[in-house]
Design a protein around this motif. Structure first.
Motif, PDB file in Angstrom:
ATOM      1  N   VAL A  57      10.420  -2.763  11.002  1.00 21.95           N
ATOM      2  CA  VAL A  57      10.250  -4.201  10.800  1.00 21.95           C
ATOM      3  C   VAL A  57       8.898  -4.471  10.143  1.00 21.95           C
ATOM      4  CG1 VAL A  57       9.986  -6.425  11.970  1.00 21.95           C
ATOM      5  CG2 VAL A  57      11.810  -4.862  12.653  1.00 21.95           C
ATOM      6  N   ALA A  58       7.861  -3.772  10.602  1.00 22.34           N
ATOM      7  CA  ALA A  58       6.529  -3.938  10.010  1.00 22.34           C
ATOM      8  C   ALA A  58       6.530  -3.532   8.541  1.00 22.34           C
ATOM      9  CB  ALA A  58       5.500  -3.123  10.790  1.00 22.34           C
ATOM     10  N   VAL A  59       7.264  -2.478   8.188  1.00 21.77           N
ATOM     11  CA  VAL A  59       7.357  -2.048   6.788  1.00 21.77           C
ATOM     12  C   VAL A  59       8.053  -3.125   5.960  1.00 21.77           C
ATOM     13  CG1 VAL A  59       8.490  -0.401   5.232  1.00 21.77           C
ATOM     14  CG2 VAL A  59       7.256   0.431   7.242  1.00 21.77           C
ATOM     15  N   ALA A  60       9.170  -3.636   6.442  1.00 22.51           N
ATOM     16  CA  ALA A  60       9.896  -4.682   5.711  1.00 22.51           C
ATOM     17  C   ALA A  60       9.024  -5.925   5.540  1.00 22.51           C
ATOM     18  CB  ALA A  60      11.190  -5.031   6.430  1.00 22.51           C
ATOM     19  N   GLU A  61       8.281  -6.300   6.572  1.00 28.29           N
ATOM     20  CA  GLU A  61       7.406  -7.467   6.476  1.00 28.29           C
ATOM     21  C   GLU A  61       6.269  -7.229   5.488  1.00 28.29           C
ATOM     22  OE1 GLU A  61       6.337  -8.152  10.554  1.00 28.29           O
ATOM     23  OE2 GLU A  61       8.165  -9.301  10.948  1.00 28.29           O
ATOM     24  N   ALA A  62       5.741  -6.019   5.446  1.00 32.86           N
ATOM     25  CA  ALA A  62       4.661  -5.700   4.503  1.00 32.86           C
ATOM     26  C   ALA A  62       5.167  -5.785   3.061  1.00 32.86           C
ATOM     27  CB  ALA A  62       4.099  -4.309   4.792  1.00 32.86           C
ATOM     28  N   VAL A  63       6.338  -5.245   2.807  1.00 35.32           N
ATOM     29  CA  VAL A  63       6.908  -5.311   1.455  1.00 35.32           C
ATOM     30  C   VAL A  63       7.226  -6.749   1.086  1.00 35.32           C
ATOM     31  CG1 VAL A  63       8.877  -4.632   0.012  1.00 35.32           C
ATOM     32  CG2 VAL A  63       7.733  -2.928   1.461  1.00 35.32           C
ATOM     33  N   ALA A  64       7.762  -7.501   2.020  1.00 39.19           N
ATOM     34  CA  ALA A  64       8.067  -8.911   1.759  1.00 39.19           C
ATOM     35  C   ALA A  64       6.791  -9.687   1.437  1.00 39.19           C
ATOM     36  CB  ALA A  64       8.780  -9.522   2.960  1.00 39.19           C
ATOM     37  N   THR A  65       5.728  -9.418   2.164  1.00 37.50           N
ATOM     38  CA  THR A  65       4.454 -10.079   1.885  1.00 37.50           C
ATOM     39  C   THR A  65       3.962  -9.711   0.493  1.00 37.50           C
ATOM     40  OG1 THR A  65       3.873 -10.135   4.219  1.00 37.50           O
ATOM     41  CG2 THR A  65       2.054 -10.325   2.642  1.00 37.50           C
ATOM     42  N   TYR A  66       4.011  -8.439   0.152  1.00 35.01           N
ATOM     43  CA  TYR A  66       3.569  -7.985  -1.171  1.00 35.01           C
ATOM     44  C   TYR A  66       4.399  -8.628  -2.286  1.00 35.01           C
ATOM     45  CZ  TYR A  66       2.516  -4.879  -5.078  1.00 35.01           C
ATOM     46  OH  TYR A  66       2.154  -4.380  -6.303  1.00 35.01           O
ATOM     47  N   ARG A  67       5.700  -8.731  -2.060  1.00 35.69           N
ATOM     48  CA  ARG A  67       6.616  -9.310  -3.049  1.00 35.69           C
ATOM     49  C   ARG A  67       6.706 -10.831  -2.962  1.00 35.69           C
ATOM     50  NH1 ARG A  67       7.018  -6.297  -7.100  1.00 35.69           N
ATOM     51  NH2 ARG A  67       7.845  -4.237  -6.751  1.00 35.69           N
ATOM     52  N   ASP A  68       6.017 -11.434  -1.992  1.00 40.67           N
ATOM     53  CA  ASP A  68       6.091 -12.875  -1.752  1.00 40.67           C
ATOM     54  C   ASP A  68       7.555 -13.304  -1.596  1.00 40.67           C
ATOM     55  OD1 ASP A  68       5.074 -15.403  -1.296  1.00 40.67           O
ATOM     56  OD2 ASP A  68       5.106 -15.952  -3.422  1.00 40.67           O
ATOM     57  N   ALA A  69       8.220 -12.600  -0.689  1.00 45.11           N
ATOM     58  CA  ALA A  69       9.641 -12.832  -0.448  1.00 45.11           C
ATOM     59  C   ALA A  69       9.889 -12.913   1.053  1.00 45.11           C
ATOM     60  CB  ALA A  69      10.468 -11.696  -1.051  1.00 45.11           C
ATOM     61  N   ASP A  70      11.072 -13.353   1.406  1.00 41.68           N
ATOM     62  CA  ASP A  70      11.499 -13.363   2.792  1.00 41.68           C
ATOM     63  C   ASP A  70      12.062 -11.969   3.106  1.00 41.68           C
ATOM     64  OD1 ASP A  70      13.101 -13.670   5.177  1.00 41.68           O
ATOM     65  OD2 ASP A  70      13.070 -15.827   4.802  1.00 41.68           O
ATOM     66  N   PRO A  71      11.704 -11.374   4.237  1.00 40.00           N
ATOM     67  CA  PRO A  71      12.246 -10.050   4.566  1.00 40.00           C
ATOM     68  C   PRO A  71      13.770  -9.988   4.536  1.00 40.00           C
ATOM     69  CG  PRO A  71      10.495 -10.605   6.099  1.00 40.00           C
ATOM     70  CD  PRO A  71      10.757 -11.831   5.253  1.00 40.00           C
ATOM     71  N   ILE A  72      14.412 -11.094   4.848  1.00 41.48           N
ATOM     72  CA  ILE A  72      15.884 -11.155   4.839  1.00 41.48           C
ATOM     73  C   ILE A  72      16.436 -10.917   3.426  1.00 41.48           C
ATOM     74  CG2 ILE A  72      17.862 -12.687   5.248  1.00 41.48           C
ATOM     75  CD1 ILE A  72      16.671 -12.299   7.868  1.00 41.48           C
ATOM     76  N   ASP A  73      15.657 -11.282   2.402  1.00 39.77           N
ATOM     77  CA  ASP A  73      16.120 -11.156   1.025  1.00 39.77           C
ATOM     78  C   ASP A  73      15.952  -9.747   0.448  1.00 39.77           C
ATOM     79  OD1 ASP A  73      16.817 -13.836   1.002  1.00 39.77           O
ATOM     80  OD2 ASP A  73      14.841 -14.458   0.269  1.00 39.77           O
ATOM     81  N   LEU A  74      15.293  -8.855   1.181  1.00 40.72           N
ATOM     82  CA  LEU A  74      15.103  -7.483   0.710  1.00 40.72           C
ATOM     83  C   LEU A  74      16.351  -6.646   0.965  1.00 40.72           C
ATOM     84  CD1 LEU A  74      11.541  -6.763   2.161  1.00 40.72           C
ATOM     85  CD2 LEU A  74      12.108  -7.572  -0.128  1.00 40.72           C
ATOM     86  N   GLU A  75      16.494  -5.561   0.211  1.00 39.95           N
ATOM     87  CA  GLU A  75      17.550  -4.596   0.503  1.00 39.95           C
ATOM     88  C   GLU A  75      17.303  -4.032   1.894  1.00 39.95           C
ATOM     89  OE1 GLU A  75      17.256  -1.517  -2.410  1.00 39.95           O
ATOM     90  OE2 GLU A  75      18.437  -2.623  -3.872  1.00 39.95           O
ATOM     91  N   PRO A  76      18.340  -3.589   2.570  1.00 45.26           N
ATOM     92  CA  PRO A  76      18.113  -2.959   3.874  1.00 45.26           C
ATOM     93  C   PRO A  76      17.224  -1.718   3.720  1.00 45.26           C
ATOM     94  CG  PRO A  76      20.435  -3.471   3.570  1.00 45.26           C
ATOM     95  CD  PRO A  76      19.761  -3.709   2.252  1.00 45.26           C
ATOM     96  N   LEU A  77      16.333  -1.529   4.670  1.00 43.04           N
ATOM     97  CA  LEU A  77      15.411  -0.401   4.617  1.00 43.04           C
ATOM     98  C   LEU A  77      16.146   0.936   4.579  1.00 43.04           C
ATOM     99  CD1 LEU A  77      12.453   0.536   4.651  1.00 43.04           C
ATOM    100  CD2 LEU A  77      12.584   0.540   7.151  1.00 43.04           C
ATOM    101  N   TYR A  78      17.298   1.009   5.233  1.00 40.61           N
ATOM    102  CA  TYR A  78      18.020   2.280   5.282  1.00 40.61           C
ATOM    103  C   TYR A  78      18.529   2.735   3.924  1.00 40.61           C
ATOM    104  CZ  TYR A  78      22.266  -0.609   5.676  1.00 40.61           C
ATOM    105  OH  TYR A  78      23.264  -1.540   5.469  1.00 40.61           O
ATOM    106  N   TYR A  79      18.468   1.873   2.897  1.00 38.99           N
ATOM    107  CA  TYR A  79      18.781   2.315   1.535  1.00 38.99           C
ATOM    108  C   TYR A  79      17.688   3.237   1.007  1.00 38.99           C
ATOM    109  CZ  TYR A  79      22.517  -1.189   0.925  1.00 38.99           C
ATOM    110  OH  TYR A  79      23.663  -1.933   1.019  1.00 38.99           O
ATOM    111  N   ALA A  80      16.486   3.126   1.564  1.00 37.71           N
ATOM    112  CA  ALA A  80      15.337   3.892   1.072  1.00 37.71           C
ATOM    113  C   ALA A  80      14.948   5.043   1.998  1.00 37.71           C
ATOM    114  CB  ALA A  80      14.139   2.970   0.884  1.00 37.71           C
ATOM    115  N   VAL A  81      15.031   4.812   3.301  1.00 36.85           N
ATOM    116  CA  VAL A  81      14.573   5.797   4.278  1.00 36.85           C
ATOM    117  C   VAL A  81      15.342   5.568   5.573  1.00 36.85           C
ATOM    118  CG1 VAL A  81      12.668   4.378   5.159  1.00 36.85           C
ATOM    119  CG2 VAL A  81      12.477   6.858   5.255  1.00 36.85           C
ATOM    120  N   ASN A  82      15.506   6.614   6.341  1.00 41.15           N
ATOM    121  CA  ASN A  82      16.160   6.489   7.637  1.00 41.15           C
ATOM    122  C   ASN A  82      15.188   5.828   8.612  1.00 41.15           C
ATOM    123  OD1 ASN A  82      16.984   7.028  10.323  1.00 41.15           O
ATOM    124  ND2 ASN A  82      18.202   8.776   9.648  1.00 41.15           N
ATOM    125  N   PRO A  83      15.439   4.572   9.007  1.00 40.60           N
ATOM    126  CA  PRO A  83      14.498   3.868   9.886  1.00 40.60           C
ATOM    127  C   PRO A  83      14.262   4.579  11.215  1.00 40.60           C
ATOM    128  CG  PRO A  83      16.086   2.328   8.974  1.00 40.60           C
ATOM    129  CD  PRO A  83      16.560   3.708   8.627  1.00 40.60           C
TER     130      PRO A  83
END
Length: 99
Positions: free
Chosen positions: A31-57
């Motif tokens: 969750v912290a990783v998704a929030e960090a990426v969302a902050t960097y991208r100025d996006a809502d974490p809900i709008d990001l691809e699921p993390l499991y597409y990139a790495v096994n959470p």
């Protein structure tokens, strides 16, 4: 001896976003990783691809979870997620840059 509560520190520039994850917190690292990426991208974490597409959470969580002999003191993992390069270190740092 008094204990202090760790503070969350975040640093943001146009090239990089860095935040500190409290490894003893109940909130999942994923969750912290998704929030960090969302902050960097100025996006809502809900709008990001699921993390499991990139790495096994679950593997990410287990890699940095406290061990029987204490917290891991070194090591890092880097992966791409939502067009970002994400590095998580054993000391709890999450660093996000453009991929």
């Amino acid at each position: 001896m008094t204990e202090t509560t760790p503070q969350s520190i975040s640093v943001s520039t146009t090239d990089c976003y860095v935040t500190q994850y409290d490894r003893l917190d109940d909130a999942p690292l994923s969750v912290a990783v998704a929030e960090a990426v969302a902050t960097y991208r100025d996006a809502d974490p809900i709008d990001l691809e699921p993390l499991y597409y990139a790495v096994n959470p679950e593997a990410l969580e287990r890699l940095f979870e406290p061990r029987a002999d204490g917290l891991r003191s070194d090591g890092s993992v880097t992966f791409e997620y939502n067009d970002c390069s994400v590095t998580v270190t054993a000391d709890g740092e999450i660093r996000v840059t453009a991929a």
